[in-house]
Design an enzyme around this catalytic site. Sequence first.
Site, mmCIF file in Angstrom:
data_model
loop_
_atom_site.group_PDB
_atom_site.id
_atom_site.type_symbol
_atom_site.label_atom_id
_atom_site.label_comp_id
_atom_site.label_asym_id
_atom_site.label_seq_id
_atom_site.Cartn_x
_atom_site.Cartn_y
_atom_site.Cartn_z
ATOM 1 N N ARG A 102 -79.781 80.909 78.622
ATOM 2 C CA ARG A 102 -79.822 82.369 78.843
ATOM 3 C C ARG A 102 -78.379 82.846 78.798
ATOM 4 O O ARG A 102 -77.550 82.442 79.617
ATOM 5 C CB ARG A 102 -80.466 82.689 80.193
ATOM 6 C CG ARG A 102 -80.289 84.140 80.574
ATOM 7 C CD ARG A 102 -81.151 84.567 81.735
ATOM 8 N NE ARG A 102 -82.534 84.710 81.306
ATOM 9 C CZ ARG A 102 -83.468 85.368 81.995
ATOM 10 N NH1 ARG A 102 -83.174 85.922 83.162
ATOM 11 N NH2 ARG A 102 -84.703 85.470 81.532
ATOM 12 N N HIS A 129 -85.888 88.066 73.667
ATOM 13 C CA HIS A 129 -86.458 87.265 74.765
ATOM 14 C C HIS A 129 -87.773 86.666 74.238
ATOM 15 O O HIS A 129 -88.867 87.037 74.687
ATOM 16 C CB HIS A 129 -86.693 88.149 75.992
ATOM 17 C CG HIS A 129 -86.892 87.394 77.264
ATOM 18 N ND1 HIS A 129 -86.827 86.014 77.347
ATOM 19 C CD2 HIS A 129 -87.162 87.823 78.537
ATOM 20 C CE1 HIS A 129 -87.043 85.644 78.608
ATOM 21 N NE2 HIS A 129 -87.246 86.714 79.334
ATOM 22 N N GLN A 132 -90.682 85.156 76.434
ATOM 23 C CA GLN A 132 -91.431 86.173 77.185
ATOM 24 C C GLN A 132 -92.536 86.770 76.318
ATOM 25 O O GLN A 132 -93.670 86.940 76.762
ATOM 26 C CB GLN A 132 -90.472 87.284 77.650
ATOM 27 C CG GLN A 132 -91.164 88.412 78.374
ATOM 28 C CD GLN A 132 -91.701 87.995 79.738
ATOM 29 O OE1 GLN A 132 -90.956 87.521 80.574
ATOM 30 N NE2 GLN A 132 -93.001 88.166 79.961
ATOM 31 N N ASP A 222 -90.088 97.974 80.037
ATOM 32 C CA ASP A 222 -89.119 97.043 80.626
ATOM 33 C C ASP A 222 -88.068 97.896 81.337
ATOM 34 O O ASP A 222 -88.017 99.123 81.151
ATOM 35 C CB ASP A 222 -88.480 96.195 79.499
ATOM 36 C CG ASP A 222 -87.498 95.156 80.025
ATOM 37 O OD1 ASP A 222 -87.604 94.743 81.199
ATOM 38 O OD2 ASP A 222 -86.595 94.746 79.256
ATOM 39 N N CYS A 262 -92.668 92.475 81.877
ATOM 40 C CA CYS A 262 -92.088 91.122 81.922
ATOM 41 C C CYS A 262 -91.497 90.798 83.293
ATOM 42 O O CYS A 262 -91.320 89.634 83.625
ATOM 43 C CB CYS A 262 -91.026 90.977 80.837
ATOM 44 S SG CYS A 262 -89.594 92.034 81.081
ATOM 45 N N ARG A 290 -95.718 82.368 81.927
ATOM 46 C CA ARG A 290 -94.422 81.858 81.468
ATOM 47 C C ARG A 290 -94.437 80.330 81.505
ATOM 48 O O ARG A 290 -93.959 79.661 80.594
ATOM 49 C CB ARG A 290 -93.283 82.392 82.356
ATOM 50 C CG ARG A 290 -92.997 83.879 82.226
ATOM 51 C CD ARG A 290 -92.443 84.234 80.860
ATOM 52 N NE ARG A 290 -91.206 83.533 80.586
ATOM 53 C CZ ARG A 290 -89.988 83.935 80.981
ATOM 54 N NH1 ARG A 290 -89.869 85.071 81.633
ATOM 55 N NH2 ARG A 290 -88.908 83.247 80.666
HETATM 56 N N1 NVA Z 1 -84.308 93.513 79.329
HETATM 57 C C1 NVA Z 1 -84.181 92.773 80.560
HETATM 58 C C2 NVA Z 1 -85.192 91.677 80.622
HETATM 59 C C3 NVA Z 1 -85.182 90.897 81.908
HETATM 60 C C4 NVA Z 1 -86.157 89.782 81.914
HETATM 61 C C5 NVA Z 1 -82.767 92.218 80.664
HETATM 62 O O1 NVA Z 1 -82.222 91.745 79.656
HETATM 63 O O2 NVA Z 1 -82.184 92.274 81.754
HETATM 64 N N1 CP Z 2 -88.995 88.044 82.769
HETATM 65 C C1 CP Z 2 -87.943 87.236 83.018
HETATM 66 O O1 CP Z 2 -87.369 86.609 82.141
HETATM 67 O O2 CP Z 2 -87.632 87.131 84.343
HETATM 68 P P1 CP Z 2 -86.330 86.440 84.952
HETATM 69 O O3 CP Z 2 -85.146 87.281 84.581
HETATM 70 O O4 CP Z 2 -86.575 86.430 86.431
HETATM 71 O O5 CP Z 2 -86.200 85.050 84.403
#
Ligand code: NVA
Ligand code: CP
Length: 307
Positions: A102, A129, A132, A222, A262, A290
């Site tokens: 990540r 992502h 997801q 989101d 998500c 997930r």
């Molecule tokens: N768009 C959000 C998704 C979190 C799972 C982010 O990147 O923070």
């Molecule tokens: N939806 C998602 O990826 O959640 P986290 O940021 O908690 O991993």
Amino acid sequence: MRHFLSLKDFTKTELLEMITLAQKIKAQTKMKHFVPYMEHQTLGMIFEKSSTRTRVSFETGIYQLGGVGLFLSSNDIQLGRGEPMKDTARVISRMLDMVMIRTFEQSKLEEFAKYSKVPVINGLTDSYHPVQIMTDYLTLIECGIETPIVAYVGDGNNITHSWLMLSAILGFELRVATPNKYACDPEIVQEALELAKKTNAKISFSSDPKVAVEGANVVTTDTWVSMGQEDEKEERLEAFKGYIVDEELMSLAQEDALFLHCLPAYRDYEVSEETFEKHADVIFLEAENRLHAQKGIMVWLDQHRNS
Ligand code: NVA
Ligand code: CP
């Protein structure tokens, strides 16, 4: 060897194979039948951003597959002190069997993958992502949605980009509503529209949430402020006024339309408390999935190591 960096690297058949594997392994897990598909394998999990679901689901998932997960926060490894991604990749991929990352730029993930000896999975970047959205698709199938008409309302971000790719590859309808200033990345849109030509996926864009949601059977959104955008919070909250998914907006969708998120969700910003709670069963099934979807993806990558 295949990496899971973006959905666009896979065919429809391959993505559906992963979903089928996920369904099979989920059914086995529910019967407490833990098949050691990845016995003695170690999954390294590099996190340059926070996480609840991604960390817990990957760590639990690899354990249930007979392996072990290694949580590597960038604050604790030398990567956080400036060791290059390509050196990190060349070191840890000699010791690990699979890596999940990540991070911020998609290019950092790609650089790691280029130097890695083992499959690499995108656990979220600024651009995509994909794990997801595979999960979301698994959830739609479980909820009996055979022909999705998905309305995405909100920020044109990593989640939206992954929906674009999935819709384009699988060939279902996607309507995206974003403020003009926060529209999707034009390059990604172009790639998705190119892919959509082959599957006849109907993809449309608008700045009006009502246009997107009218007649949809799935509505999703989101956060308006993704990780790394905290400095833009005030400006964003202002720009997204009118983009909340609430009961008024949901009333335009099909009667039994699903609402997905998500998570984490920010109540009364991108979704009203009422709409969130009304759809909580499906939202938390999506969160649980997930675990299952990612097991399907890991096992598929493991089985395609030599291809
Ligand atoms: N768009 C959000 C998704 C979190 C799972 C982010 O990147 O923070
Ligand atoms: N939806 C998602 O990826 O959640 P986290 O940021 O908690 O991993």
